[in-house]
Write a protein that holds these residues in place. Sequence first.
Motif, PDB file in Angstrom:
ATOM      1  N   ALA A 122     -32.212 -34.815  26.642  1.00 20.01           N
ATOM      2  CA  ALA A 122     -32.106 -33.712  25.675  1.00 20.01           C
ATOM      3  C   ALA A 122     -30.881 -32.847  25.962  1.00 20.01           C
ATOM      4  CB  ALA A 122     -33.382 -32.871  25.708  1.00 20.01           C
ATOM      5  N   ARG A 123     -30.595 -32.634  27.233  1.00 22.75           N
ATOM      6  CA  ARG A 123     -29.420 -31.831  27.598  1.00 22.75           C
ATOM      7  C   ARG A 123     -28.127 -32.570  27.255  1.00 22.75           C
ATOM      8  NH1 ARG A 123     -30.193 -29.966  33.670  1.00 22.75           N
ATOM      9  NH2 ARG A 123     -28.479 -28.549  33.125  1.00 22.75           N
ATOM     10  N   LEU A 124     -28.123 -33.895  27.450  1.00 18.40           N
ATOM     11  CA  LEU A 124     -26.946 -34.692  27.084  1.00 18.40           C
ATOM     12  C   LEU A 124     -26.744 -34.705  25.569  1.00 18.40           C
ATOM     13  CD1 LEU A 124     -27.435 -37.731  29.497  1.00 18.40           C
ATOM     14  CD2 LEU A 124     -25.644 -35.989  29.663  1.00 18.40           C
ATOM     15  N   ASP A 125     -27.822 -34.748  24.832  1.00 18.59           N
ATOM     16  CA  ASP A 125     -27.738 -34.704  23.369  1.00 18.59           C
ATOM     17  C   ASP A 125     -27.145 -33.375  22.911  1.00 18.59           C
ATOM     18  OD1 ASP A 125     -28.090 -35.578  20.733  1.00 18.59           O
ATOM     19  OD2 ASP A 125     -30.067 -34.654  20.600  1.00 18.59           O
ATOM     20  N   ASP A 126     -27.591 -32.277  23.534  1.00 16.87           N
ATOM     21  CA  ASP A 126     -27.025 -30.957  23.222  1.00 16.87           C
ATOM     22  C   ASP A 126     -25.536 -30.916  23.545  1.00 16.87           C
ATOM     23  OD1 ASP A 126     -29.482 -30.059  22.379  1.00 16.87           O
ATOM     24  OD2 ASP A 126     -29.968 -29.031  24.265  1.00 16.87           O
ATOM     25  N   LEU A 127     -25.162 -31.506  24.682  1.00 26.39           N
ATOM     26  CA  LEU A 127     -23.749 -31.538  25.075  1.00 26.39           C
ATOM     27  C   LEU A 127     -22.921 -32.269  24.030  1.00 26.39           C
ATOM     28  CD1 LEU A 127     -21.398 -31.255  27.166  1.00 26.39           C
ATOM     29  CD2 LEU A 127     -22.145 -33.486  28.077  1.00 26.39           C
TER      30      LEU A 127
END
Length: 331
Positions: free
Chosen positions: A180-185
């Motif tokens: 999820a954090r990589l998707d936000d990035l």
Amino acid sequence: MTHHSEARRPATTVAGVLALVGAVLFGLTACTTPEAERPGVVVTTDILGDITREIAGDQADVTVLMKPGADPHSFGISAPQAAEIEQADLIVYNGLGLEENVLRHVEAAREAGVAALAVGDGVDPLTYTSDDMAGRPDPHFWTDPTRVRTAARLIADRLVEHVDGVDASAVRANAARYDARLDDLSTWMSDRFAAIPRNKRNLVTDHHVFGYLAQRFGFRVVGAVIPSGTTLASPSASDLKSLATAIERAGVTAIFADSSQPDRLAQALKRESKVDVRVLPLFTESLTEQGKGAATYLEMMRANTTAIADGLGAPAPTPARPTAGTERKTP
């Protein structure tokens, strides 16, 4: 009776002390055994090491061979580190020719039966297109966060399937949170790069390192000061002259050099070209120590995105407007 009772008292006391000591030692052993039995994962590069730690959490001890600020093309390892590779439950490495001085140790461990994951093989790798590198795989996939999402899933799968003693549900939960954090990035990077005018999305770096980023976000790689995918190569005078000509034709306004390497070559190219070109630092192949600007993969990519967007003329992002009812009134 009193006399006999007092004579037995020291023996009773000694027995009690011994029982207490035994209980304490048993308790200490019980507390430390799980920690000692945690599986060990050895990772070659610090970028992959950071990603692997996010996925493994407290399920495995993760050892990273490369130090912050080192060059993955040229770093070496000590004899104790080579032994750690041989004794690991899992080796995670980039592959695609990146760790040039360490791959022989990894291959030797694989042949001896140690489980290993060559992450780069599973992320749909690109090949170089420049004449001197054409057809060779490009190992710098981490500049594309979408491929890093794939890499993180591969690491999670390998931990669950091949490392005894890990809690699969904990590893999967860690992987989901990090995904999820990589998707936000990735979304944030797209928004920042979208602000760069199309005719200014031209990249010149110290060596070929941003092919994946260029493909993902619509940049054109004009060239590299070192016309190679490794920092171990060096440019000729004709290389510099050819790149200077390409820079002038493309109207490039910034050259990006790795912050861990001297920018001497980029400065030399700047002198060769007739346009006003700035040399700006990026974190390209290694993380930094804590507090130095790129201690994690996410921090590194946000710093690089900001530097590229600012360096190529993107307007500064507009601060988020306060929601209704939250505005502060001037006293």
